[in-house]
Design a protein around this motif. Sequence first.
Motif, PDB file in Angstrom:
ATOM      1  N   ALA A  25      47.230 -59.487  -0.177  1.00  0.00           N
ATOM      2  CA  ALA A  25      47.922 -60.322   0.828  1.00  0.00           C
ATOM      3  C   ALA A  25      48.556 -61.546   0.171  1.00  0.00           C
ATOM      4  O   ALA A  25      49.676 -61.943   0.520  1.00  0.00           O
ATOM      5  CB  ALA A  25      46.931 -60.743   1.908  1.00  0.00           C
ATOM      6  N   ALA A  66      52.430 -62.666   0.192  1.00  0.00           N
ATOM      7  CA  ALA A  66      52.819 -63.976   0.751  1.00  0.00           C
ATOM      8  C   ALA A  66      53.697 -64.775  -0.217  1.00  0.00           C
ATOM      9  O   ALA A  66      54.406 -65.692   0.189  1.00  0.00           O
ATOM     10  CB  ALA A  66      51.567 -64.778   1.088  1.00  0.00           C
ATOM     11  N   PRO A  73      55.722 -62.057   4.276  1.00  0.00           N
ATOM     12  CA  PRO A  73      54.660 -62.899   4.843  1.00  0.00           C
ATOM     13  C   PRO A  73      54.012 -62.284   6.081  1.00  0.00           C
ATOM     14  O   PRO A  73      52.816 -62.489   6.320  1.00  0.00           O
ATOM     15  CB  PRO A  73      55.374 -64.214   5.185  1.00  0.00           C
ATOM     16  CG  PRO A  73      56.831 -63.951   5.082  1.00  0.00           C
ATOM     17  CD  PRO A  73      57.021 -62.741   4.249  1.00  0.00           C
ATOM     18  N   ASP A  74      54.790 -61.514   6.852  1.00  0.00           N
ATOM     19  CA  ASP A  74      54.200 -60.902   8.055  1.00  0.00           C
ATOM     20  C   ASP A  74      53.138 -59.880   7.662  1.00  0.00           C
ATOM     21  O   ASP A  74      52.054 -59.846   8.239  1.00  0.00           O
ATOM     22  CB  ASP A  74      55.297 -60.223   8.891  1.00  0.00           C
ATOM     23  CG  ASP A  74      56.258 -61.248   9.468  1.00  0.00           C
ATOM     24  OD1 ASP A  74      55.847 -62.424   9.585  1.00  0.00           O
ATOM     25  OD2 ASP A  74      57.407 -60.892   9.756  1.00  0.00           O
ATOM     26  N   ALA A  94      51.542 -59.903   4.920  1.00  0.00           N
ATOM     27  CA  ALA A  94      50.428 -60.662   4.325  1.00  0.00           C
ATOM     28  C   ALA A  94      49.495 -61.168   5.418  1.00  0.00           C
ATOM     29  O   ALA A  94      48.262 -61.042   5.313  1.00  0.00           O
ATOM     30  CB  ALA A  94      50.990 -61.836   3.515  1.00  0.00           C
ATOM     31  N   ALA A  95      50.087 -61.714   6.496  1.00  0.00           N
ATOM     32  CA  ALA A  95      49.270 -62.252   7.597  1.00  0.00           C
ATOM     33  C   ALA A  95      48.454 -61.128   8.244  1.00  0.00           C
ATOM     34  O   ALA A  95      47.255 -61.296   8.521  1.00  0.00           O
ATOM     35  CB  ALA A  95      50.190 -62.919   8.625  1.00  0.00           C
ATOM     36  N   ASP A 129      44.401 -60.804   8.466  1.00  0.00           N
ATOM     37  CA  ASP A 129      43.699 -60.592   9.743  1.00  0.00           C
ATOM     38  C   ASP A 129      42.727 -59.425   9.608  1.00  0.00           C
ATOM     39  O   ASP A 129      41.562 -59.507   9.991  1.00  0.00           O
ATOM     40  CB  ASP A 129      44.708 -60.273  10.856  1.00  0.00           C
ATOM     41  CG  ASP A 129      45.489 -61.509  11.296  1.00  0.00           C
ATOM     42  OD1 ASP A 129      44.998 -62.633  11.055  1.00  0.00           O
ATOM     43  OD2 ASP A 129      46.603 -61.356  11.846  1.00  0.00           O
ATOM     44  N   LEU A 189      43.348 -66.950  11.777  1.00  0.00           N
ATOM     45  CA  LEU A 189      43.980 -68.270  11.772  1.00  0.00           C
ATOM     46  C   LEU A 189      43.164 -69.266  12.591  1.00  0.00           C
ATOM     47  O   LEU A 189      42.835 -69.003  13.755  1.00  0.00           O
ATOM     48  CB  LEU A 189      45.399 -68.135  12.340  1.00  0.00           C
ATOM     49  CG  LEU A 189      46.460 -69.078  11.796  1.00  0.00           C
ATOM     50  CD1 LEU A 189      46.517 -69.068  10.283  1.00  0.00           C
ATOM     51  CD2 LEU A 189      47.820 -68.720  12.385  1.00  0.00           C
ATOM     52  N   ARG A 246      43.211 -70.367   7.773  1.00  0.00           N
ATOM     53  CA  ARG A 246      42.400 -69.225   8.177  1.00  0.00           C
ATOM     54  C   ARG A 246      40.916 -69.455   7.862  1.00  0.00           C
ATOM     55  O   ARG A 246      40.591 -70.159   6.899  1.00  0.00           O
ATOM     56  CB  ARG A 246      42.881 -67.963   7.446  1.00  0.00           C
ATOM     57  CG  ARG A 246      44.209 -67.484   7.936  1.00  0.00           C
ATOM     58  CD  ARG A 246      44.757 -66.324   7.124  1.00  0.00           C
ATOM     59  NE  ARG A 246      46.079 -65.986   7.611  1.00  0.00           N
ATOM     60  CZ  ARG A 246      46.316 -65.137   8.624  1.00  0.00           C
ATOM     61  NH1 ARG A 246      45.319 -64.520   9.217  1.00  0.00           N
ATOM     62  NH2 ARG A 246      47.551 -64.902   9.021  1.00  0.00           N
ATOM     63  N   GLN A 258      54.138 -71.658  -0.055  1.00  0.00           N
ATOM     64  CA  GLN A 258      54.321 -70.290   0.434  1.00  0.00           C
ATOM     65  C   GLN A 258      53.031 -69.754   1.066  1.00  0.00           C
ATOM     66  O   GLN A 258      53.072 -69.056   2.075  1.00  0.00           O
ATOM     67  CB  GLN A 258      54.765 -69.378  -0.709  1.00  0.00           C
ATOM     68  CG  GLN A 258      56.177 -69.686  -1.203  1.00  0.00           C
ATOM     69  CD  GLN A 258      56.506 -69.022  -2.527  1.00  0.00           C
ATOM     70  OE1 GLN A 258      55.693 -68.314  -3.098  1.00  0.00           O
ATOM     71  NE2 GLN A 258      57.708 -69.280  -3.025  1.00  0.00           N
ATOM     72  N   VAL A 273      51.106 -68.763   5.525  1.00  0.00           N
ATOM     73  CA  VAL A 273      50.293 -67.672   6.090  1.00  0.00           C
ATOM     74  C   VAL A 273      48.844 -68.116   6.319  1.00  0.00           C
ATOM     75  O   VAL A 273      47.947 -67.289   6.486  1.00  0.00           O
ATOM     76  CB  VAL A 273      50.326 -66.408   5.194  1.00  0.00           C
ATOM     77  CG1 VAL A 273      51.722 -65.814   5.141  1.00  0.00           C
ATOM     78  CG2 VAL A 273      49.807 -66.694   3.798  1.00  0.00           C
TER      79      VAL A 273
END
Lengths: 349, 568
Positions: free
Chosen positions: B324, B328, B368-369, B371-372, B376, B382, B388, B425, B429
């Motif tokens: 991840a 990111a 990044p999406d 990675a997020a 999760d 988060l 997080r 960066q 995230v």
Amino acid sequence: MLRFILRRILQAIPTLFGISFLSFAIMTAAPGGPTAAMKLDPHLTVKQREAAADRLGVNDPFFVQYIRWLIGDDWKTYETVDNDGNVVREKGENKGILRGDFGRSFTYKMPVVDLIKEKLQPTAELGLLSLLVGFGLGVPIGILSALNQGGKFDNLTRVVAVVFNALPAFYMGLLLILVFGSYLELLPMGNRCPISVSGECSLTDRAERLILPVFTIATGFIAVLSRYARAATLDVLNQDYVRTARAKGLHSRQITFRHVGRNMLIPIVTLLGPSIPGILGGAVVVERIFSWQGLGRLALEAVTTQDYPVVMAFVMFGGVSTVIGYLLSDIMYALVDPRISLDAGAGRS
Amino acid sequence: MRKILVILALITVLPLSALAQEPGSGGPVIEANISGNANIGSFNLLRCSGTDCARIGQFLFPGLVGVNPETGDFASAEQFPSTALALRWEISEDGKEYTFYMRDDAFWSDGNPITANDVKFSFDAIASGEIESDLSGYVDAFVQSVEVIDDYTVKFTFGEASCDALSLAGAVYPLPSQYFGGDFTKMVDPEFDRSPAVTGGIFNFGRFDGDQIVLTANPNAWGVINDVVIPEGFIYVDVPDTTVAVERLLSGEINFLDGPERQRRQELIDSPDVQTFEFPANGWNYIGLNLADPTNPQNGLDEDGNPIDQGHHPILGDVQVRRALQLAMNVQEMIDIVSLGQGVQMAANEIPSSWAISPDLQPIPHDPDAAAAMLDEAGWVLGDDGVRVCQGCEYAEEGTPLRFALLVPDGSVNAERIALLFQDQLKAVGVEVDVQILDFNTVVSQITGQTFDAVLLAWSNGYPVNPDVAQIFNASADVVGAGFNFTSYRNPDMEALNEQARVLPGCDPAERAALYWQVQETLQNDQPYLWLYTANDMYAARAEVEGFSPFANQPFWNVETWQIDQPR
């Protein structure tokens, strides 16, 4: 005078011991150590790195390292086991700093004294000339400013002094290189001699390569000394004996040279002492910009690579030159001010 | 294509031979040494440590094995014309013995021939441990013996069959044994170290006066293109300030510069007075991640070679988190901002110019999406403050914030900029990075002590490139306080592939490369490092340098043909 000098030298001995002890302690306590960089060299095995640390003696306790640096280890026999399992006895090779042996550089694997000898001349050339130019220009400028207090020359020199003081040496050096070396092509941009296979290097070649670096270092001196000299001159000009001289109808030139000039020098000579060790500090940046292989760059490199023998040599060099610098200041005090005697017990009248 | 270029380059210099150039009739090559370390302790390649002495030493002492500048691989003098001493070599069936057949037209500057005895002399000197050589451990561990078959034939016997053999044999530079009277203990000689009187390269040693190292054309040079060394000499002049170095190149005070400062490169490309060559450099940046428990550092293996339980880093021990973090990162943004667009993103551990780089493996894109979503999924959700926290994560305690320290050695503005971009960066995230800029030695102590979280560093590859990763990723190199596998990465499958490539019978480059491709793929997946980029390097020469036609890492392969107008 001789007794005074001897006394000061004797007083300096414990000071130098203190400096050496503290510096050695701080240096060896710093993280990493001389073999730290080797840890990221994939050509070296773990065994090799350990052997290197043992060979340099940096794994020994602090006191052992310090004593060895101080008195050497040529009186001691070391026992090691070679690849075949035989015990090998070898005598130590260091004589110690008390017998004039500064050891061998970890990085260059050569005697520190030889390294310093090699680099001393360029730095001394640069430093002493800068000092000479700094005093030679700064003091007269200061006197002239004071004599023309509030005039155009005084205002101009004030601005110039502020600019000279504000510009860091690296910036001033680059500026001079760009203007005089690159754009105007009047002066060479660096090195002590022309770049050539033959190696020819006349006095003129040397002189023209000194102009920019010397001026870069000297600007700082000129800025400080001109302001000091101006203040000292103004102070003297307001003294009763100067007013008396004027009242007696002495010529202004006579007043300036005989009465003002000599007396305003008294506070100025105090600056000479700290200026001598300060040369080394100033040289670090200037030597880099003008590609001079001098002591300043060697010192910087030794600190970053933790080359203990070289670092300690510089510490001692700095300590001794500070002692000599202040001693010179005191002697010059006595020379310019007849009221001061350096003989024992006389003190200041 | 490159082969054609080499041939064309050779053809273009042929007419010069027709002119029957006198040795040393051209102007000198003047290179700025911008390393700042002009204090060279020894030009003797067996005793030299550092790149500057090697730079000069390559012109003074011929190597047993040459390099083909086109392919960047080892080559004999028959395979690619050069001053390499070996015309060819034979490998025994078990792959342990290499017999080198040397040329008989090679001479030292004192007129003595360069023979197999000189090769053995150098090997004996290194193996003896008497001369304090960086090569001693390296050669000792792998080379069993060197045997003189006859004056021009020498046999190396290695402890094991290894495709590194040529690299090891190539490290043993022959020295003039007659100069030392056959006694290598006399090699510890400050006179020879700083002013070698007998050499055998295309240049002879001239002088070293602090800021200038001067070599002169060898009038009796052998193995050179057109049988003549045209430049009067080679001068390596100390110019530690990079801004000044560019100014001096533009003004003509110097005529060659390796690695001009990045901000001035476009100016040099645009200048009619300068010719340039840009290529991906040998070094590459990465962020090393500590995969093991930093509160209880352990070696990777015990004395018997069995794995030791090293625990897990609470955050970075989870491979999903590491992947991840890579997603990111916007590496292209780093290249654009820090290196002004002059760089290439790495897919894994292999540099773009390496012969072993996988043609199919692509760099991990910035997403990044993804990675997020991955974080999760890994149990890092988060929190209210945008950072997080662990809720069902693999190794950390519940509620632990996703925060770790990144060590950055001081002294490099670029490294600091990369670290700050990385921090920004990752913040996007929900990952908090504490950037700690520390003295280099402190960083080294912490990473080799394995008490760190993450570190921003760079590796510099040797040349020719050796794709072996054992030293940085094998469990045997995971030694607290000493090893280079400070991330505590362990993957027996990867180690097996790497080893297979190293000892492959016949050492066929194509077969080896295919194995290394799998190594790269594994490393990209396992992510012990966050892969960053390799910045481009540049060679710049004055326009009046005729014959300047470099290859990556090989600016001087044809330096003997360079025709240069005298500097002003």
